[in-house]
Design an enzyme around this catalytic site. Structure first.
Site, mmCIF file in Angstrom:
data_model
loop_
_atom_site.group_PDB
_atom_site.id
_atom_site.type_symbol
_atom_site.label_atom_id
_atom_site.label_comp_id
_atom_site.label_asym_id
_atom_site.label_seq_id
_atom_site.Cartn_x
_atom_site.Cartn_y
_atom_site.Cartn_z
ATOM 1 N N LYS A 9 9.240 -3.534 -6.097
ATOM 2 C CA LYS A 9 8.256 -4.280 -6.863
ATOM 3 C C LYS A 9 6.879 -3.766 -6.496
ATOM 4 O O LYS A 9 6.600 -3.486 -5.329
ATOM 5 C CB LYS A 9 8.352 -5.785 -6.543
ATOM 6 C CG LYS A 9 7.330 -6.636 -7.272
ATOM 7 C CD LYS A 9 7.455 -8.104 -6.880
ATOM 8 C CE LYS A 9 6.386 -8.929 -7.580
ATOM 9 N NZ LYS A 9 6.455 -10.357 -7.188
ATOM 10 N N ASN A 69 1.516 0.575 -4.122
ATOM 11 C CA ASN A 69 1.962 1.753 -3.366
ATOM 12 C C ASN A 69 2.265 1.441 -1.900
ATOM 13 O O ASN A 69 2.172 2.310 -1.042
ATOM 14 C CB ASN A 69 0.931 2.884 -3.460
ATOM 15 C CG ASN A 69 0.677 3.319 -4.890
ATOM 16 O OD1 ASN A 69 1.625 3.492 -5.663
ATOM 17 N ND2 ASN A 69 -0.592 3.480 -5.248
ATOM 18 N N ARG A 70 2.597 0.197 -1.636
ATOM 19 C CA ARG A 70 2.954 -0.264 -0.288
ATOM 20 C C ARG A 70 1.787 -0.152 0.712
ATOM 21 O O ARG A 70 1.989 -0.232 1.916
ATOM 22 C CB ARG A 70 4.175 0.492 0.268
ATOM 23 C CG ARG A 70 5.470 0.220 -0.505
ATOM 24 C CD ARG A 70 5.818 -1.261 -0.450
ATOM 25 N NE ARG A 70 7.098 -1.566 -1.063
ATOM 26 C CZ ARG A 70 7.258 -2.000 -2.310
ATOM 27 N NH1 ARG A 70 6.205 -2.135 -3.099
ATOM 28 N NH2 ARG A 70 8.448 -2.301 -2.777
ATOM 29 N N LEU A 71 0.573 0.001 0.220
ATOM 30 C CA LEU A 71 -0.594 0.017 1.103
ATOM 31 C C LEU A 71 -1.136 -1.407 1.216
ATOM 32 O O LEU A 71 -2.262 -1.721 0.809
ATOM 33 C CB LEU A 71 -1.665 0.979 0.567
ATOM 34 C CG LEU A 71 -1.265 2.455 0.568
ATOM 35 C CD1 LEU A 71 -2.397 3.315 0.013
ATOM 36 C CD2 LEU A 71 -0.887 2.925 1.968
ATOM 37 N N HIS A 72 -0.305 -2.278 1.770
ATOM 38 C CA HIS A 72 -0.616 -3.698 1.845
ATOM 39 C C HIS A 72 -1.799 -3.961 2.777
ATOM 40 O O HIS A 72 -2.060 -3.194 3.707
ATOM 41 C CB HIS A 72 0.597 -4.471 2.349
ATOM 42 C CG HIS A 72 1.863 -4.136 1.631
ATOM 43 N ND1 HIS A 72 1.986 -4.241 0.262
ATOM 44 C CD2 HIS A 72 3.071 -3.697 2.087
ATOM 45 C CE1 HIS A 72 3.214 -3.884 -0.101
ATOM 46 N NE2 HIS A 72 3.885 -3.546 0.992
#
Length: 214
Positions: free
Chosen positions: A9, A191-194
């Site tokens: 997601k 992009n999973r750069l939370h």
């Protein structure tokens, strides 16, 4: 084997930046809590996972309901003789976590649990419906029982016993206050750069603030 490697997601609903956060994590928690509540997506916005270290040395997590929070910490109620109660008596270091998927947010709290005063526990117990009060009295939480019928029969006996009478809080049931030592806020990003911001309690009653890599 169920392969879940394609479950993905993209998180794109919000951001968490140092330029827009308060110095105190409780203020930020309050903001997030009510934003999730106002969003209307979470059935129980106060549902949280409580993790303890059990007497067998294993960690264990379970979902309970947060009943109060303030600058002092986070309060929930349970049976002191339950598995979690015995674990806290042995090791008061606990972790609380909230997951609010509607807003793509998590909060993870490391802290020290201690029993609330008897007065606080009494006041909360008195505010509960009679059915919930009797449920707390009848259940020897975490103990092995022979059947569902055993539990229901005991409840019927209690209902007869307390019919028309006040139900007093049992001594083995009450609240815990978790005093936070660290509070981490996680905001999902693309992009999973939370975004991960961690508050750590300092000896002078202030908080240090750090950004963590996702």
């Amino acid at each position: 084997m169920n392969d879940l490697s394609n479950y993905r997601k993209s998180y794109e609903k919000s951001q968490l930046l140092e330029t827009s956060i308060p110095e105190d994590p409780i203020n930020l928690f309050n903001r997030w809590f009510h934003e999730v509540e106002d969003f209307g997506g979470s059935g129980e916005v106060n549902a949280m996972t409580v993790s303890t270290i059990g007497l067998d040395g294993f960690p264990k997590s379970r979902v309970v309901l947060l009943k109060k929070f303030s600058e002092e910490g986070f309060v929930f109620y349970t049976n002191y003789n339950s598995e979690k109660g015995k674990a806290i008596a042995s090791n008061p270091h606990v972790c609380l976590s909230f997951f609010w998927p509607e807003m793509e947010r998590q909060v993870i709290i490391k802290g020290i649990a201690q029993k609330t005063s008897e007065g606080i526990s009494d006041n909360y117990f008195d505010s509960r419906p009679d059915g919930s009060k009797l449920g707390a009295v009848v259940s020897n939480q975490s103990e092995v029982i022979p059947s569902r019928t055993f539990l229901e029969d005991n409840l019927k006996e209690l209902e007869k016993k307390f019919e028309g009478k006040s139900i007093i809080r049992p001594e083995h049931w009450g609240g815990y206050l978790v005093t936070p030592l660290q509070v981490e806020f996680w905001q999902g990003r693309a992009n999973r750069l939370h975004d991960r911001i961690r508050y750590t309690s300092q000896s002078d009653f202030t908080w240090s603030i750090q950004r963590l890599a996702p």
